[in-house]
Enzyme design. Structure first.
Site, PDB file in Angstrom:
ATOM      1  N   ASP A 396       0.827  -1.194   0.000  1.00  0.00           N
ATOM      2  CA  ASP A 396       0.000   0.000   0.000  1.00  0.00           C
ATOM      3  C   ASP A 396       0.864   1.247   0.000  1.00  0.00           C
ATOM      4  OD1 ASP A 396       0.836   0.359   2.578  1.00  0.00           O
ATOM      5  OD2 ASP A 396      -1.121   0.094   3.513  1.00  0.00           O
ATOM      6  N   ASN A 404      -4.184  12.869   0.807  1.00  0.00           N
ATOM      7  CA  ASN A 404      -5.595  13.267   0.701  1.00  0.00           C
ATOM      8  C   ASN A 404      -5.869  14.531   1.507  1.00  0.00           C
ATOM      9  OD1 ASN A 404      -6.728  11.452  -1.102  1.00  0.00           O
ATOM     10  ND2 ASN A 404      -7.208   9.926   0.471  1.00  0.00           N
ATOM     11  N   ASP A 413      -6.707  10.281  -5.898  1.00  0.00           N
ATOM     12  CA  ASP A 413      -7.065   9.317  -6.946  1.00  0.00           C
ATOM     13  C   ASP A 413      -5.983   9.263  -8.023  1.00  0.00           C
ATOM     14  OD1 ASP A 413      -9.412   8.707  -5.673  1.00  0.00           O
ATOM     15  OD2 ASP A 413     -10.684   9.981  -6.942  1.00  0.00           O
ATOM     16  N   GLU A 439      -6.014   2.403  -0.774  1.00  0.00           N
ATOM     17  CA  GLU A 439      -4.690   2.576  -1.372  1.00  0.00           C
ATOM     18  C   GLU A 439      -3.869   1.303  -1.313  1.00  0.00           C
ATOM     19  OE1 GLU A 439      -4.112   3.597   3.001  1.00  0.00           O
ATOM     20  OE2 GLU A 439      -5.697   3.617   1.501  1.00  0.00           O
TER      21      GLU A 439
END
Length: 522
Positions: A396, A404, A413, A439
């Protein structure tokens, strides 16, 4: 009044009455007749002509007779045009609105010139009483516009005849009586006028008003016996022609007999010259579909199959559902075959869209978690049975929440897409890459032992760290932590491998992130 003239006047009046009855019949059946208004208009125009002609015969004053001649031309001028409209309706032809208006131009000019003839004498030079007991009371010396009017009237009738003759081949035997009736309605006035012009009618009389009763009687017979212009026969033609589905009719030898407009739109080509040829020879060139002619196999009288047709211009593919069935007569004998083409391209596209939604992650285009587990389970089963190695990698994005929080979810994104873009370069052969959630991603490496898998993933980790992501305020370093687990005698299921890989991933993060950690048996 002389007896022959009295008989003639009686017949003319009877013809007018018959036209009136036909008009009433057409009006009464207006809900069943496709061309009810046109039929009523014809009977009204013919009735005006016939009764005005009767009043002309009974007149004894030239001025009165001229007025009735003007009234006659309301019917004479417009009837051929309305008759042509009837033929156009029957043959399912719809001219542009402007062309329809132009059809009435010359008849309108004719009527105006007849009504004002005494001022210019362009239609007829003179009207005079003609001697003789067995002739109509007056004769007319025609002028220039009469030639134009006559040529136009003849042209309308001739065009109607040509259109009906062209319709003959494609009309079912049951309804050919309708064509005969309509052809008679066009031909009888032409022949009668020709005989009158060359002086071959009895007593030199104009028989047009009388023979119109024959044409109207012919229409009545056709309407009563074969259903002229009724919904039943015409709807069959209109239904097939207006269907969105393509329709092809074949005979017992699979030769092309008929087709509708939709099939010409689906498969543009030289359809008219293909009539009568074996469909098997036309299948690839005319239809452009792969595979044999549907229903060509023995005992295959009806069924359904799907076919794919590439578009040579755009490269896109069209999909068709082809239904085929036998055509049987009233005795139940097979007389031909019907092929129906239904365009299911949109349905196929929807199915593909649903498939993508069910199998793939919408943001990245790689497999979703559910599809990965299903595919990995089968692949690992084959590897375990054959004693082959395999490894699973969970990884990840490091500090993704901070991305974010700092840049927003849209940039987040794009970071996910960036990681997938780099990871795709390391996916070859039977390897599986999927978005595991948020993620987090998962990678299946077939035929790789634990150490080999860790070394392979190290290359992916290094590439991610080396390729910065362009954030709104400049380059952003994106790294990931990796956990690797391999098949072993005590770890054979995908679920166990994922748990082990997750534990290794946790160790990589605890060790400082941007690392590859291998799961080891405690």
């Amino acid at each position: 009044m002389d007896t022959p003239l009295t008989v003639y006047l009686t017949l003319v009046t009877a013809s007018g009455s018959l036209n009136f009855l036909l008009g009433l019949y057409a009006y009464a059946k207006r809900h069943e007749l496709v061309a009810a208004r046109t039929l009523v208009a014809i009977t009204i125009l013919q009735g005006i002509y016939i009764f005005a002609f009767a009043f002309e015969l009974s007149g004894d004053n030239l001025e009165v007779i001229k007025r009735w001649i003007t009234v006659e031309y309301i019917g004479i001028a417009y009837t051929p045009v309305v008759g042509l409209l009837l033929v156009l309706q029957y043959t399912s032809r719809t001219p542009p609105r402007a062309a329809l208006y132009l059809l009435f131009l010359i008849p309108t000019v004719t009527l105006l010139l007849v009504a004002t003839n005494d001022w210019h004498h362009l239609f007829y030079k003179s009207v005079y009483f003609r001697p003789g007991a067995y002739t109509p009371l007056v004769d007319v010396q025609y002028s220039y516009w009469y030639i134009v009017h006559g040529a136009y009237t003849f042209s309308c009738l001739l065009v109607g005849i040509v259109l009906l003759l062209k319709q003959w081949r494609g009309t079912k035997r049951t309804y050919k009586g309708q064509l005969v009736a309509l052809l008679g309605g066009q031909l009888i006035p032409i022949v009668t006028t020709f005989l009158y012009v060359i002086g071959k009618t009895p007593y030199g009389m104009d028989l047009i008003p009388f023979v119109l009763s024959l044409t109207t009687a012919l229409y009545i017979w056709a309407m009563r016996s074969t259903g002229l212009m009724t919904i039943s026969p015409i709807a069959k033609e209109h239904i097939v022609e207006s269907m969105r589905e393509g329709v092809i009719v074949l005979d017992l030898k699979d030769r092309l007999i008929d087709y509708n407009a939709a099939v010409r739109t689906m498969f543009p080509g030289q359809w008219q010259i293909a009539i009568g040829k074996p469909m098997a020879e036309l299948w690839q060139d005319l239809i452009g579909l792969k595979g044999p002619l549907p229903g060509a196999r023995p005992n295959g009288s009806e069924g359904m199959q799907e076919m794919k047709r590439p578009d040579a211009r755009t490269g896109a593919c069209h999909y068709y559902q082809v239904r085929y069935s036998a055509i049987r007569n009233r005795s139940g004998d097979t007389v031909g075959k019907l092929l129906m083409f239904i365009d299911i391209t949109e349905l196929k596209q929807l199915q593909e869209k649903l498939k993508v939604q069910a199998y793939y992650d919408g943001l990245t285009g790689i497999f979703n978690r559910t599809q990965f587990i299903l595919r990995a389970r089968g692949l690992l089963q084959r590897h375990r049975t054959r004693g082959m190695a395999a490894s699973v990698v969970l990884f990840d994005i490091d500090c993704f929440k901070e991305v974010n929080d700092t840049y927003g979810h849209e940039t987040g994104d794009r970071v996910i897409q960036h990681v997938v873009s780099v990871s795709r370069r390391f996916v070859t052969g039977d390897m599986l890459l999927a978005r595991y959630g948020g993620e987090e991603f998962v990678l299946l490496l077939p035929e790789m032992e634990l150490g080999d898998a860790a070394a392979y993933v190290e290359g992916l980790r290094a590439s991610l760290a080396a390729e910065s992501f362009q954030a709104p305020d400049g380059p952003l370093s994106v790294t990931a932590s990796f956990g690797v687990a391999a098949l072993s005698p005590d770890c054979e299921s995908i679920e166990q491998l994922l748990r082990h890989a997750d534990a290794a991933l946790y160790e990589a993060k605890r060790a400082g992130r941007n690392k590859v950690s291998q799961w080891r048996q405690p």
